[in-house]
Design a protein around this motif. Sequence first.
Motif, PDB file in Angstrom:
ATOM      1  N   MET A  36      44.259  19.215 135.869  1.00  0.00           N
ATOM      2  CA  MET A  36      44.226  20.392 134.990  1.00  0.00           C
ATOM      3  C   MET A  36      45.461  20.423 134.093  1.00  0.00           C
ATOM      4  O   MET A  36      45.368  20.739 132.910  1.00  0.00           O
ATOM      5  N   LEU A  37      46.602  20.051 134.678  1.00  0.00           N
ATOM      6  CA  LEU A  37      47.836  20.074 133.886  1.00  0.00           C
ATOM      7  C   LEU A  37      47.837  18.978 132.822  1.00  0.00           C
ATOM      8  O   LEU A  37      48.355  19.175 131.721  1.00  0.00           O
ATOM      9  N   ARG A  38      47.236  17.836 133.153  1.00  0.00           N
ATOM     10  CA  ARG A  38      47.151  16.781 132.132  1.00  0.00           C
ATOM     11  C   ARG A  38      46.280  17.252 130.966  1.00  0.00           C
ATOM     12  O   ARG A  38      46.628  17.110 129.803  1.00  0.00           O
ATOM     13  N   PHE A  39      45.115  17.856 131.297  1.00  0.00           N
ATOM     14  CA  PHE A  39      44.245  18.383 130.239  1.00  0.00           C
ATOM     15  C   PHE A  39      45.006  19.401 129.397  1.00  0.00           C
ATOM     16  O   PHE A  39      44.951  19.390 128.167  1.00  0.00           O
ATOM     17  N   TYR A  40      45.707  20.274 130.104  1.00  0.00           N
ATOM     18  CA  TYR A  40      46.430  21.342 129.408  1.00  0.00           C
ATOM     19  C   TYR A  40      47.479  20.774 128.451  1.00  0.00           C
ATOM     20  O   TYR A  40      47.549  21.161 127.281  1.00  0.00           O
ATOM     21  N   GLY A  41      48.281  19.820 128.953  1.00  0.00           N
ATOM     22  CA  GLY A  41      49.347  19.242 128.125  1.00  0.00           C
ATOM     23  C   GLY A  41      48.780  18.582 126.875  1.00  0.00           C
ATOM     24  O   GLY A  41      49.253  18.829 125.758  1.00  0.00           O
ATOM     25  N   TYR A  42      47.752  17.771 127.055  1.00  0.00           N
ATOM     26  CA  TYR A  42      47.167  17.087 125.899  1.00  0.00           C
ATOM     27  C   TYR A  42      46.541  18.094 124.929  1.00  0.00           C
ATOM     28  O   TYR A  42      46.614  17.931 123.712  1.00  0.00           O
ATOM     29  N   TYR A  43      45.910  19.127 125.496  1.00  0.00           N
ATOM     30  CA  TYR A  43      45.270  20.141 124.650  1.00  0.00           C
ATOM     31  C   TYR A  43      46.317  20.835 123.773  1.00  0.00           C
ATOM     32  O   TYR A  43      46.142  20.977 122.562  1.00  0.00           O
ATOM     33  N   LYS A  44      47.431  21.239 124.380  1.00  0.00           N
ATOM     34  CA  LYS A  44      48.466  21.945 123.627  1.00  0.00           C
ATOM     35  C   LYS A  44      49.099  21.017 122.585  1.00  0.00           C
ATOM     36  O   LYS A  44      49.338  21.423 121.452  1.00  0.00           O
ATOM     37  N   GLN A  45      49.353  19.770 122.980  1.00  0.00           N
ATOM     38  CA  GLN A  45      49.973  18.826 122.044  1.00  0.00           C
ATOM     39  C   GLN A  45      49.032  18.569 120.868  1.00  0.00           C
ATOM     40  O   GLN A  45      49.466  18.479 119.721  1.00  0.00           O
ATOM     41  N   ALA A  46      47.743  18.458 121.179  1.00  0.00           N
ATOM     42  CA  ALA A  46      46.759  18.169 120.131  1.00  0.00           C
ATOM     43  C   ALA A  46      46.561  19.362 119.202  1.00  0.00           C
ATOM     44  O   ALA A  46      46.371  19.192 117.998  1.00  0.00           O
ATOM     45  N   THR A  47      46.602  20.566 119.741  1.00  0.00           N
ATOM     46  CA  THR A  47      46.293  21.741 118.918  1.00  0.00           C
ATOM     47  C   THR A  47      47.538  22.404 118.315  1.00  0.00           C
ATOM     48  O   THR A  47      47.448  23.031 117.263  1.00  0.00           O
ATOM     49  N   CYS A  48      48.688  22.264 118.985  1.00  0.00           N
ATOM     50  CA  CYS A  48      49.907  22.949 118.502  1.00  0.00           C
ATOM     51  C   CYS A  48      51.021  21.990 118.116  1.00  0.00           C
ATOM     52  O   CYS A  48      52.008  22.410 117.526  1.00  0.00           O
ATOM     53  N   GLY A  49      50.919  20.716 118.524  1.00  0.00           N
ATOM     54  CA  GLY A  49      52.032  19.786 118.289  1.00  0.00           C
ATOM     55  C   GLY A  49      53.042  19.875 119.426  1.00  0.00           C
ATOM     56  O   GLY A  49      52.781  20.518 120.448  1.00  0.00           O
ATOM     57  N   PRO A  50      54.209  19.233 119.262  1.00  0.00           N
ATOM     58  CA  PRO A  50      55.215  19.222 120.338  1.00  0.00           C
ATOM     59  C   PRO A  50      55.661  20.624 120.748  1.00  0.00           C
ATOM     60  O   PRO A  50      55.684  21.544 119.927  1.00  0.00           O
ATOM     61  N   CYS A  51      55.993  20.743 122.031  1.00  0.00           N
ATOM     62  CA  CYS A  51      56.430  22.032 122.583  1.00  0.00           C
ATOM     63  C   CYS A  51      57.867  22.323 122.127  1.00  0.00           C
ATOM     64  O   CYS A  51      58.776  21.542 122.406  1.00  0.00           O
ATOM     65  N   THR A  52      58.041  23.449 121.464  1.00  0.00           N
ATOM     66  CA  THR A  52      59.383  23.793 120.974  1.00  0.00           C
ATOM     67  C   THR A  52      59.907  25.081 121.622  1.00  0.00           C
ATOM     68  O   THR A  52      60.950  25.589 121.242  1.00  0.00           O
ATOM     69  N   PHE A  53      59.130  25.612 122.590  1.00  0.00           N
ATOM     70  CA  PHE A  53      59.554  26.851 123.253  1.00  0.00           C
ATOM     71  C   PHE A  53      60.536  26.546 124.386  1.00  0.00           C
ATOM     72  O   PHE A  53      60.583  25.430 124.891  1.00  0.00           O
ATOM     73  N   TYR A  55      54.948  25.141 135.226  1.00  0.00           N
ATOM     74  CA  TYR A  55      54.145  23.912 135.391  1.00  0.00           C
ATOM     75  C   TYR A  55      53.440  23.560 134.074  1.00  0.00           C
ATOM     76  O   TYR A  55      53.370  22.396 133.673  1.00  0.00           O
ATOM     77  N   LYS A  56      52.888  24.590 133.433  1.00  0.00           N
ATOM     78  CA  LYS A  56      52.168  24.347 132.176  1.00  0.00           C
ATOM     79  C   LYS A  56      53.142  23.842 131.105  1.00  0.00           C
ATOM     80  O   LYS A  56      52.862  22.888 130.378  1.00  0.00           O
ATOM     81  N   TRP A  57      54.271  24.482 131.039  1.00  0.00           N
ATOM     82  CA  TRP A  57      55.283  24.104 130.045  1.00  0.00           C
ATOM     83  C   TRP A  57      55.728  22.655 130.280  1.00  0.00           C
ATOM     84  O   TRP A  57      55.828  21.866 129.340  1.00  0.00           O
ATOM     85  N   ASP A  58      55.977  22.315 131.551  1.00  0.00           N
ATOM     86  CA  ASP A  58      56.414  20.944 131.888  1.00  0.00           C
ATOM     87  C   ASP A  58      55.369  19.913 131.451  1.00  0.00           C
ATOM     88  O   ASP A  58      55.715  18.842 130.930  1.00  0.00           O
ATOM     89  N   ALA A  59      54.097  20.255 131.703  1.00  0.00           N
ATOM     90  CA  ALA A  59      53.016  19.313 131.364  1.00  0.00           C
ATOM     91  C   ALA A  59      52.945  19.079 129.857  1.00  0.00           C
ATOM     92  O   ALA A  59      52.610  17.983 129.395  1.00  0.00           O
ATOM     93  N   TRP A  60      53.251  20.093 129.100  1.00  0.00           N
ATOM     94  CA  TRP A  60      53.227  19.975 127.631  1.00  0.00           C
ATOM     95  C   TRP A  60      54.499  19.291 127.138  1.00  0.00           C
ATOM     96  O   TRP A  60      54.465  18.329 126.367  1.00  0.00           O
ATOM     97  N   LYS A  61      55.633  19.755 127.621  1.00  0.00           N
ATOM     98  CA  LYS A  61      56.935  19.262 127.144  1.00  0.00           C
ATOM     99  C   LYS A  61      57.109  17.768 127.393  1.00  0.00           C
ATOM    100  O   LYS A  61      57.712  17.056 126.585  1.00  0.00           O
ATOM    101  N   ARG A  62      56.561  17.300 128.519  1.00  0.00           N
ATOM    102  CA  ARG A  62      56.783  15.886 128.870  1.00  0.00           C
ATOM    103  C   ARG A  62      56.140  14.940 127.845  1.00  0.00           C
ATOM    104  O   ARG A  62      56.452  13.752 127.808  1.00  0.00           O
ATOM    105  N   LEU A  63      55.251  15.477 127.015  1.00  0.00           N
ATOM    106  CA  LEU A  63      54.603  14.623 126.012  1.00  0.00           C
ATOM    107  C   LEU A  63      55.497  14.365 124.805  1.00  0.00           C
ATOM    108  O   LEU A  63      55.177  13.532 123.947  1.00  0.00           O
ATOM    109  N   GLY A  64      56.630  15.065 124.759  1.00  0.00           N
ATOM    110  CA  GLY A  64      57.623  14.790 123.716  1.00  0.00           C
ATOM    111  C   GLY A  64      57.042  14.862 122.315  1.00  0.00           C
ATOM    112  O   GLY A  64      56.379  15.840 121.957  1.00  0.00           O
ATOM    113  N   ASP A  65      57.265  13.778 121.553  1.00  0.00           N
ATOM    114  CA  ASP A  65      56.815  13.759 120.155  1.00  0.00           C
ATOM    115  C   ASP A  65      55.471  13.054 119.967  1.00  0.00           C
ATOM    116  O   ASP A  65      55.155  12.622 118.854  1.00  0.00           O
TER     117      ASP A  65
END
Length: 106
Positions: A35-52, A64-74
Amino acid sequence: MAEEEDECHRRFQTAVSVVQSLPKHGPYRPSYDAMLRFYGYYKQATCGPCTFGRPPFWDPVGRYKWDAWKRLGDMSRVAAMAAYVEEIKVVSQEVINTLPLTEGTA
Ligand code: ST9
């Protein structure tokens, strides 16, 4: 190149619709990691890199959600869309391999 990106975008939209149309509970239970992998990719794909900033300790789910997104970097949005689609393929195969596909599970 633009055609490839369009195709990637279409596949991603389809995969997103599939996930959003699934019932919350069913015979298949995705792992938290999945679920966290889906979430991270979804956020990166729809919002771009996590800047929060990282959510506070009293919000463990948010962290956990933030970590999954942030780890995708750029990672680019297109790469994240492709990764989301790949993830759907892996999980779908897992479902096929593990669930007894009888009338009872339909
Ligand atoms: C079952 C049937 O057993 C048989 C199995 C078939 C399997 C087919 C293969 C497909 C595999 C799919 C694996 C699922 C894993 C998914 C986990 C996703 C987290 N993707 O607008 P809100 C975010 S079925 C990722 O309130 P909804 C959004 O950004 C039994 N994330 O959404 C937000 O976060 P934030 C198993 C997404 O409409 C948060 O989610 N059933 C997506 O209330 C909430 O957003 C399931 O696993 C997306 N597409 O819920 C159900 N869309 O606020 C899976 C939104 O931080 N689906 N987000 O921005 C769900 O849990 C929900 O539909 C949902 C959206 C969470 C994706």
